[in-house]
Design a protein around this motif. Structure first.
Motif, PDB file in Angstrom:
ATOM      1  N   SER A 161       0.837  -1.200   0.000  1.00 15.72           N
ATOM      2  CA  SER A 161       0.000   0.000   0.000  1.00 15.72           C
ATOM      3  C   SER A 161       0.872   1.250   0.000  1.00 15.72           C
ATOM      4  CB  SER A 161      -0.920   0.001   1.232  1.00 15.72           C
ATOM      5  OG  SER A 161      -1.927  -0.978   1.117  1.00 15.72           O
ATOM      6  N   ASP A 206      -1.293  -2.197  -5.778  1.00 18.14           N
ATOM      7  CA  ASP A 206      -2.626  -2.174  -5.159  1.00 18.14           C
ATOM      8  C   ASP A 206      -3.243  -3.558  -5.172  1.00 18.14           C
ATOM      9  OD1 ASP A 206      -5.151  -0.937  -4.177  1.00 18.14           O
ATOM     10  OD2 ASP A 206      -5.883  -1.482  -6.174  1.00 18.14           O
ATOM     11  N   ILE A 213      -4.497  -5.746  -1.857  1.00 17.69           N
ATOM     12  CA  ILE A 213      -5.855  -6.238  -1.600  1.00 17.69           C
ATOM     13  C   ILE A 213      -5.874  -7.756  -1.480  1.00 17.69           C
ATOM     14  CG2 ILE A 213      -6.355  -6.122  -4.089  1.00 17.69           C
ATOM     15  CD1 ILE A 213      -8.844  -6.032  -1.130  1.00 17.69           C
ATOM     16  N   TYR A 248     -12.537  -2.465   5.508  1.00 20.10           N
ATOM     17  CA  TYR A 248     -11.629  -2.204   4.384  1.00 20.10           C
ATOM     18  C   TYR A 248     -12.191  -2.778   3.091  1.00 20.10           C
ATOM     19  CZ  TYR A 248      -7.513  -2.932   1.381  1.00 20.10           C
ATOM     20  OH  TYR A 248      -6.640  -2.957   0.319  1.00 20.10           O
ATOM     21  N   ARG A 271     -13.565  -0.663  -0.303  1.00 19.52           N
ATOM     22  CA  ARG A 271     -13.120  -0.881  -1.687  1.00 19.52           C
ATOM     23  C   ARG A 271     -14.304  -1.093  -2.631  1.00 19.52           C
ATOM     24  NH1 ARG A 271      -7.695  -1.752  -2.910  1.00 19.52           N
ATOM     25  NH2 ARG A 271      -8.441  -2.498  -4.929  1.00 19.52           N
ATOM     26  N   ARG A 283     -10.247   4.623  -5.537  1.00 16.44           N
ATOM     27  CA  ARG A 283     -10.445   3.474  -4.658  1.00 16.44           C
ATOM     28  C   ARG A 283      -9.114   2.950  -4.137  1.00 16.44           C
ATOM     29  NH1 ARG A 283     -13.273  -0.715  -7.887  1.00 16.44           N
ATOM     30  NH2 ARG A 283     -11.227  -0.952  -8.836  1.00 16.44           N
ATOM     31  N   SER A 312      -8.079   3.240  -0.219  1.00 17.42           N
ATOM     32  CA  SER A 312      -7.892   1.933   0.409  1.00 17.42           C
ATOM     33  C   SER A 312      -6.482   1.783   0.968  1.00 17.42           C
ATOM     34  CB  SER A 312      -8.173   0.819  -0.598  1.00 17.42           C
ATOM     35  OG  SER A 312      -9.498   0.872  -1.066  1.00 17.42           O
ATOM     36  N   TYR A 320      -6.240   3.815   4.167  1.00 18.30           N
ATOM     37  CA  TYR A 320      -6.981   3.111   5.227  1.00 18.30           C
ATOM     38  C   TYR A 320      -6.178   1.920   5.724  1.00 18.30           C
ATOM     39  CZ  TYR A 320     -10.792   0.634   7.581  1.00 18.30           C
ATOM     40  OH  TYR A 320     -11.565  -0.026   8.508  1.00 18.30           O
ATOM     41  N   ASN A 321      -5.610   1.155   4.806  1.00 20.87           N
ATOM     42  CA  ASN A 321      -4.873  -0.052   5.163  1.00 20.87           C
ATOM     43  C   ASN A 321      -3.649   0.273   6.013  1.00 20.87           C
ATOM     44  OD1 ASN A 321      -4.304  -2.839   5.116  1.00 20.87           O
ATOM     45  ND2 ASN A 321      -2.961  -2.604   3.353  1.00 20.87           N
TER      46      ASN A 321
END
Length: 220
Positions: free
Chosen positions: A60, A72, A76, A124, A128, A137, A141, A144-145
């Motif tokens: 990230s 990315d 995820i 999370y 997304r 996005r 994300s 946030y991560n």
């Protein structure tokens, strides 16, 4: 074949854990008895989860620095893999609690903190799916991560230590040590850490490759 040595090692170590974990002797401790064997599975599941969540944070950060879509996707899929091991860790912990504490869920501080941290990562995934624009996005994300990971560590390792807890290692309740963890158990537990962590990385790698193929097909 030589490039897959770590995958083979992961499978061998996990198979060793499964066999040795049930066959080798364990200390005859009050309350725990044979349930102490769950330490070979419950704790390594968490370690594997921490590893892939850590990988997701690393990528990230790299995504925010470079903007490369691949980073990315790795982030995820690492989170998706981490959630799998998070669920396995929760379920194995609940099963252990049933036979040692008397019920699956006793509102122990460690259990409640683990549930909150789990919801943090579920949020999370919801985040997304709630944003359609790909770059936006990915950026939101990633941010946030990066913040979710240290919050999870606080929830799992710091807050439970501030109060009494049935869980070993928290609230004055000592973790497994020299009095209840024999050398024979360490000979199973430590390889289990490595084995399950390698399996988690393998799963994350497979998920990432599948996501790449899906994106390529969607762009055609």
């Amino acid at each position: 074949m030589y490039q897959s040595w770590w995958k083979i090692l992961g499978v061998v170590l996990v198979m060793y854990t499964l066999v040795a974990g049930f066959m080798l002797t364990v200390p005859r401790l009050p309350i725990l008895h044979e349930t102490i064997r769950n330490v070979y599975f419950h704790v390594p599941m968490w370690m594997a989860m921490f590893l892939v969540f850590g990988v997701s944070v690393f990528y990230s950060v790299r995504y925010l620095a470079t903007g490369k879509e691949e980073y990315d996707l790795i982030a995820i899929e690492s989170v998706n893999t981490g959630i799998i091991f998070y669920i396995l860790g929760l379920l194995s912990g609940m099963l252990w609690a049933r036979y040692t504490w008397g019920q699956y869920w006793s509102n122990d501080p460690k259990q409640n903190s683990a549930a909150i941290a789990f919801l943090l990562y579920c949020a999370y995934l919801v985040l997304r799916n709630a944003i359609d624009e790909e770059q936006k996005r990915a950026r939101i994300s990633a941010i946030y991560n990066i913040f979710a990971f240290p919050i999870m560590l606080v929830l799992l390792f710091i807050l439970p230590r501030l109060t009494d807890s049935l869980h070993p290692g928290n609230g004055g309740n000592p973790a497994f040590g020299k009095y209840d963890m024999t050398n024979e158990m360490r000979a199973v537990l430590y390889p289990a850490f490595i084995g399950w962590m390698l399996i988690a990385l393998w799963i994350a790698t497979l998920r990432y490759r599948i996501r790449l193929i899906e994106n390529k097909n969607n762009s055609l």
